[in-house]
Design an enzyme around this catalytic site. Structure first.
Site, short mmCIF file in Angstrom:
data_model
loop_
_atom_site.label_atom_id
_atom_site.label_comp_id
_atom_site.label_asym_id
_atom_site.label_seq_id
_atom_site.Cartn_x
_atom_site.Cartn_y
_atom_site.Cartn_z
N HIS A 1 30.16 -10.35 -13.91
CA HIS A 1 29.25 -11.46 -14.20
C HIS A 1 28.56 -11.26 -15.55
O HIS A 1 27.33 -11.36 -15.65
CB HIS A 1 28.22 -11.60 -13.08
CG HIS A 1 27.68 -12.99 -12.95
ND1 HIS A 1 27.43 -13.59 -11.74
CD2 HIS A 1 27.34 -13.93 -13.88
CE1 HIS A 1 26.96 -14.81 -11.92
NE2 HIS A 1 26.90 -15.03 -13.22
N GLU B 1 29.64 -11.10 -4.56
CA GLU B 1 29.22 -10.15 -5.59
C GLU B 1 27.82 -9.61 -5.38
O GLU B 1 27.48 -8.54 -5.90
CB GLU B 1 29.31 -10.80 -6.97
CG GLU B 1 28.31 -11.91 -7.21
CD GLU B 1 28.48 -12.55 -8.58
OE1 GLU B 1 27.50 -12.57 -9.34
OE2 GLU B 1 29.59 -13.02 -8.89
N ARG C 1 30.93 -19.56 -10.90
CA ARG C 1 30.35 -19.05 -9.66
C ARG C 1 31.49 -18.58 -8.75
O ARG C 1 32.51 -19.27 -8.60
CB ARG C 1 29.52 -20.12 -8.95
CG ARG C 1 28.17 -20.39 -9.60
CD ARG C 1 27.24 -19.19 -9.44
NE ARG C 1 25.91 -19.43 -10.01
CZ ARG C 1 25.56 -19.14 -11.25
NH1 ARG C 1 26.44 -18.61 -12.08
NH2 ARG C 1 24.33 -19.37 -11.68
#
Length: 353
Positions: free
Chosen positions: A298, A266, A237
């Site tokens: 991601h 993000e 994360r």
């Protein structure tokens, strides 16, 4: 019944549709949207009892209130992490929330190693050079990882998979978690306080969920402890790393390489095409200027096996809700007020995604 899914990726959609049509009793229409769920788009969920959310959706109290007013009674999160959902607000509004508690740990662990190896051996820089027919080796020297120390922060399923790969490289293993994983100790891992791990590791990889106690886990203090030539990898994360502190560390010429598959700001950037726009996030733009930093969007979880498992579990969660059942994936139901443990998530430094 029509179910609406937000933030659906092109490669994900067929797997999601297949999962929702796998049971003979399925009679639902699946509406897949590429847009993300937030305060602006929440009204589009009106009339849908079940909403499928993605990790980059924003489900704060205001969004959840809009969903509830539109008739939504169940949110099925297509990820392990759920820090983007106000669980307490969902419970008060009578919305059941479920997540995917686990999926292939190898997808993330293998990608974390992809980042580590790429920054260590300067793969991106080398690839850019050879595409221009520049075959010099200047500035491309890496280091053997054999015999060096890997620090694994969070040794759940993903962290353990990462540790097994590190063991295969012949690395010394340090771990940090509230609970020791027997699978990791069997590999020779020594559990140490976080401060010692940051100070001794040549490679630090993060595999913990984002919660208040792990926010900016890697900040100025942790970065100051790290070796000047250490490698940092974050595939968990973005909020685990203090970006400002990381930028300052990089400006000082410290850290051999940084691999980031996640970034604390993000949302609204990752998964989208921003190539024709001005990048207004100065910190992200600055990160991109460092030759020893590799940023990906991601995608660590994004393998066929993992996404298939996520889709199937999400479909099962919806079936459980419609049948009036709750299970290990259920975070909150209208009948149960969210406890402090549920709202906060599992114990500190336990792996999740």
């Amino acid at each position: 019944m029509e179910i609406v899914a937000y933030g659906v990726l092109a490669d994900e959609e067929p797997l999601l549709r297949q999962a929702f049509g796998a049971s003979p009793g399925d009679r639902h229409r699946l509406r897949c949207l590429t847009l993300f769920l937030d305060r602006d788009t929440a009204p589009t969920a009106a009339g849908h009892e079940v909403v499928l959310s993605s990790v980059n959706d924003t489900l704060d109290a205001e969004v959840l209130r809009t969903l509830a007013e539109g008739g939504t009674r169940m949110v099925a999160q297509r990820s392990t992490g759920y820090n983007n959902i106000d669980i307490a607000a969902a419970g008060k509004l009578g919305i059941t929330v479920a997540r995917v508690s686990s999926y292939s740990p190898y997808s993330v662990a293998e990608f974390a190693w992809t980042l580590a190896l790429a920054v260590n051996r300067r793969i991106v820089r080398a690839a850019h050079r050879t595409r221009d027919f520049d075959f010099r080796l200047d500035g491309l020297m890496g280091r053997d990882l054999h015999g060096r120390t890997a620090g694994v922060v969070g040794t759940g399923k993903i962290g353990a998979a990462f540790a097994r790969i590190a063991h295969g490289f012949g690395m010394r293993l340090l771990g940090c978690d509230v609970t020791e994983n027997p699978d990791c100790t069997a590999l020779g891992m020594r559990y140490v306080p976080a401060e010692r791990l940051f100070a001794e590791a040549d490679l630090v990889s993060l595999h913990v969920p984002l919660r208040p106690d792990t926010h900016h886990l890697v900040g100025s203090r942790a970065l100051a402890l790290m070796k000047d030539d250490a490698i940092l990898v974050n595939s968990s994360r973005g909020g685990l790393v203090d970006t400002d502190a990381l930028l300052q560390t990089l400006r000082e010429g410290r850290l051999s390489g940084v691999g980031l598959d996640v970034y604390e700001e993000e949302a609204g950037v990752f998964f989208l095409d921003k190539s024709l726009q001005v990048m207004t996030d100065d910190r992200l733009a600055r990160l991109m200027t460092f030759g020893n930093v590799l940023v990906t969007s991601h995608q660590a979880y994004f393998t066929q096996e993992a996404v298939t498992q996520i889709a199937r579990t999400t479909a099962d969660n919806v079936r459980d809700y419609l049948a009036g059942r709750s299970g290990d994936n259920t975070l909150v139901t209208p009948e149960t007020a969210p406890s402090a443990a549920v709202a906060a998530g599992p114990g500190a430094l336990v792996t999740g995604r």
